[in-house]
Design an enzyme around this catalytic site. Sequence first.
Site, short mmCIF file in Angstrom:
data_model
loop_
_atom_site.label_atom_id
_atom_site.label_comp_id
_atom_site.label_asym_id
_atom_site.label_seq_id
_atom_site.Cartn_x
_atom_site.Cartn_y
_atom_site.Cartn_z
N HIS A 290 -81.82 -25.80 31.32
CA HIS A 290 -82.71 -26.75 31.98
C HIS A 290 -84.04 -26.08 32.35
CE1 HIS A 290 -78.93 -29.01 33.52
NE2 HIS A 290 -79.56 -29.84 32.70
N CYS B 184 -78.66 -26.99 41.59
CA CYS B 184 -77.76 -27.96 40.93
C CYS B 184 -76.78 -28.65 41.85
CB CYS B 184 -76.92 -27.27 39.87
SG CYS B 184 -77.74 -25.99 38.98
C1 CIR Z 1 -73.67 -28.20 32.72
O1 CIR Z 1 -73.71 -27.52 31.70
O2 CIR Z 1 -74.10 -29.36 32.77
C2 CIR Z 1 -73.09 -27.58 33.97
N1 CIR Z 1 -72.04 -26.68 33.60
C3 CIR Z 1 -74.15 -26.85 34.77
C4 CIR Z 1 -75.21 -27.76 35.29
C5 CIR Z 1 -76.31 -27.02 35.98
N2 CIR Z 1 -77.20 -27.93 36.57
C6 CIR Z 1 -78.45 -27.69 36.87
O3 CIR Z 1 -78.97 -26.63 36.53
N3 CIR Z 1 -79.15 -28.63 37.48
#
Ligand code: CIR
Length: 264
Positions: A166, A253
Site C-alpha cells: 500500500h 492499519c
Molecule cells: C492484507 O494483505 O490485506 C493484510 N494482511 C494487511 C493489511 C495491511 N493494511 C494496511 O496497510 N492498511
Amino acid sequence: VPRVFDFNSAIVRLPSRSVVAGLRAHAGPAPEADIIRAEHAAYVAALRDAGLRVTTLEPLEDFPDAMFVEDPALVFAGAALLLRPGAPSRFAEARELAATLRARFPMVRELNAGFADGGDILVTPAQICIGLSSRTDRAGASALRDLLESMGRRCRAVEIPAGTLHLKSECSLVDEETILATEAIAAHDVFKGMRVLVVPRQERRAANALRVNDRMLVNADGPRTCDLLARHGVNVVPLRSTEIAKLDAGLSCMSLRWYDAAVE
Ligand code: CIR
C-alpha cells in the site's frame, strides 16, 4: 480547527483466531495468534492514552484480515466512505463495517466502482493522496477521487513503488510539513515542498507509523527510525509490531480514526 492528525474517536476490531491465515505477500514464518492479540491490545491502549474514545468490534472468523479495519473504509469528521477492498478475500469487509459507521456518521457514502483500500489513502494537509497499487486500481482511484472532490477534498493519484503493498506501507505523515518515507518513495514529487525523513533501509517496516494528536506510534522493531523521529522532536511511542508485520501490516492499519466534534 483540528489538524489532520487530531483525533478523538477510533474504531478497531479484535483479531480473530483465523488471523494467522491472513494475507501475506511473501512466505515466511506464520504469525502467532497470541502475540498478535497482545500487540493489538497494546495498540488499543496507546490510542486510549492518546485521548481517543475507542469502539472495539468483535472478531470476524470468516475474514482473517478484518482486524485491519483501515482498509475497507475511510472516515473524516462528519462523513465515512465504504471502500471496495482489492483483495477478493477482503471485499466483503466493507459490508461488515456498514452498520457501525451508519450509527456514528451523519453521512456514509459508498464507492461504486473499481477497487480501493484505505491503506492506499494518505491524508496530508494539502490533499488526499491515493496510491495505485495491486489493491487500488485506476477505476477505484478515479471513483474515489470523484467522491472526495464532491465533498470538497483535493485528491491526487500516486504511483507506488513495485513490490509494495500500500502507499502507506511506504510513508506516514509526521506533522503538517513532514513525511516519514522509505528510500523507495522519498523522492516522489507528491512530497515536494515537504520535509522528508528517510527510514533507514533495514527498517522499512517502520515506515508505516501513526501520528495521533501529540504523539506518534512507531514500530519498535525500527529503533533507528524511532531515534530519527525523536531527533525531529516527535514524541515517539514505540509499539511492538513483529507479528502483525508478518501479515504485511503496520500501525495505521489497525484503526479508523476521526475527530468527532460532538465528543468532548
Ligand atoms: C492484507 O494483505 O490485506 C493484510 N494482511 C494487511 C493489511 C495491511 N493494511 C494496511 O496497510 N492498511
